[in-house]
Enzyme design. Structure first.
Site, PDB file in Angstrom:
ATOM      1  N   CYS A 115       0.805  -1.219   0.000  1.00  0.00           N
ATOM      2  CA  CYS A 115       0.000   0.000   0.000  1.00  0.00           C
ATOM      3  C   CYS A 115       0.841   1.273   0.000  1.00  0.00           C
ATOM      4  CB  CYS A 115      -0.949   0.011   1.196  1.00  0.00           C
ATOM      5  SG  CYS A 115      -1.960  -1.472   1.324  1.00  0.00           S
ATOM      6  N   HIS A 255      -3.606   7.012   2.844  1.00  0.00           N
ATOM      7  CA  HIS A 255      -4.013   5.697   2.365  1.00  0.00           C
ATOM      8  C   HIS A 255      -5.383   5.376   2.952  1.00  0.00           C
ATOM      9  CE1 HIS A 255      -4.210   1.550   1.398  1.00  0.00           C
ATOM     10  NE2 HIS A 255      -3.864   1.094   2.600  1.00  0.00           N
ATOM     11  N   ASN A 285     -10.189  -0.432   0.544  1.00  0.00           N
ATOM     12  CA  ASN A 285      -8.731  -0.392   0.489  1.00  0.00           C
ATOM     13  C   ASN A 285      -8.288  -0.915  -0.871  1.00  0.00           C
ATOM     14  OD1 ASN A 285      -5.963  -0.856   0.736  1.00  0.00           O
ATOM     15  ND2 ASN A 285      -6.100  -1.653   2.816  1.00  0.00           N
TER      16      ASN A 285
END
Length: 328
Positions: A115, A255, A285
């Site tokens: 990520c 994020h 996500n």
């Protein structure tokens, strides 16, 4: 090295059409909408069509970024694709994207930092431009996480989605562009978030498939504690390197993993919710694609203006983290 003259000159995003809602997940696993929203903030996520791979999502986002930047694919010197769900082991997704775009003069490679990959990609690209090595670099975060998600595991299947975000980096006026980067890793936490199967350690076999080793494994509570600590710390360190006070932040683009993690970063930076870009309720996500999708959407919504101070920050498997201060 001075990075002030390197910045983002165009951005774009793409998310698949198919929406997977919390209500639909209720029919698949033992969960419910209230539980998911309360603990994560996610209401729905996007799922790639059967015929779509990561490079296909990256292609659409990249075309939008190139158009926004006002350059052609042939003017690109380098393509970096941050992903943990490449089309295949090799060739790289970046090479597949290069061919789709017709970027015949561009070098191309994939970058794997989960990520945090997009921030790692920005740092790599900006340093290459600042050194004079390249003029235009395309940095893409793209994922098809639905392909490595176990939809019988209620702890992980509620979290992940598919999508792509892209930016073109180039020279910008003095006083604009990237001011700092903060990158980090803690390999001792690698066991907390991983896909074991398919590599040289656990090759693909009937047994590895039966044992579901090709799906995402996450030690949720441990990753959560790490994220809460590192998001604010990484952002503060990037601000310190840039010589910028947290009160000068115009927009935080974190994020998009969990609303409680984002809130912890806001608290650490003493920012109000209106100074944060949040879209995880719509997309979940999306790993390396999360930050560039949020950035492109913020630009689309008119939330980013010339001279604004943006802080991009993320964390991911590895364990890794990254943050950047950018004057738009």
């Amino acid at each position: 090295m001075q990075l002030n003259s390197v910045g983002i000159i165009g951005s774009g995003k793409y998310v698949p059409d198919r929406i997977l809602t919390n209500q639909q997940l209720e029919q698949m696993v033992d969960t419910n909408d209230e539980w998911i929203v309360t603990r994560t903030g996610i209401r729905e996520r996007r799922i790639a069509a059967a015929e779509q791979a990561t490079s296909d999502l990256a292609f659409i986002a990249s075309e939008k970024a190139l158009k926004a930047a006002g350059i052609t694919a042939e003017e690109l010197d380098l393509i970096i694709v941050a992903t943990i769900t490449p089309d295949m082991f090799f060739p790289s997704t970046a090479c597949l994207l290069q061919e789709k775009l017709g970027a015949t003069k561009a070098a191309a490679f994939d970058l794997s930092a989960a990520c945090s990959g997009f921030i790692y990609g920005l740092a790599t690209a900006s340093s290459m431009i600042a050194s004079g090595m390249y003029k235009h670099v395309l940095v893409v975060g793209a994922e098809c996480l639905s392909r490595i998600t176990d939809y019988t595991d209620r702890n992980t299947c509620i979290l992940f989605g598919d999508g792509a975000g892209a930016v073109v980096l180039g020279e910008v006026p003095e006083g604009r562009g990237f001011r700092s980067f903060e990158l980090g890793a803690d390999g001792s936490g690698g066991e907390l978030l991983k896909v074991c199967g398919g590599g040289s350690r656990v090759p693909s076999t009937e047994a590895s498939i039966a044992e579901k080793q090709h799906y995402i494994y996450m030690a949720g509570s441990e990753v959560f504690k790490f994220a809460v600590r590192i998001m604010g710390n990484a952002a503060e360190e990037a601000l310190r390197k840039a010589g910028i006070d947290k009160g000068e932040i115009d927009l935080l683009i974190p994020h998009q993993a969990n609303m409680r993690i984002i809130q912890s970063a806001l608290n650490k930076l003493e920012l109000s919710a209106d100074k944060c870009m949040v879209n995880l309720d719509k997309y979940g996500n999306v790993s390396a694609a999360s930050i560039p999708i949020a950035l492109a959407e913020a630009v689309e919504q008119g939330r980013v203006n010339e001279g604004d101070c943006l802080v991009l920050v993320g964390f991911g498997g590895g364990l890794t983290w990254g943050a950047s201060v950018l004057i738009w």
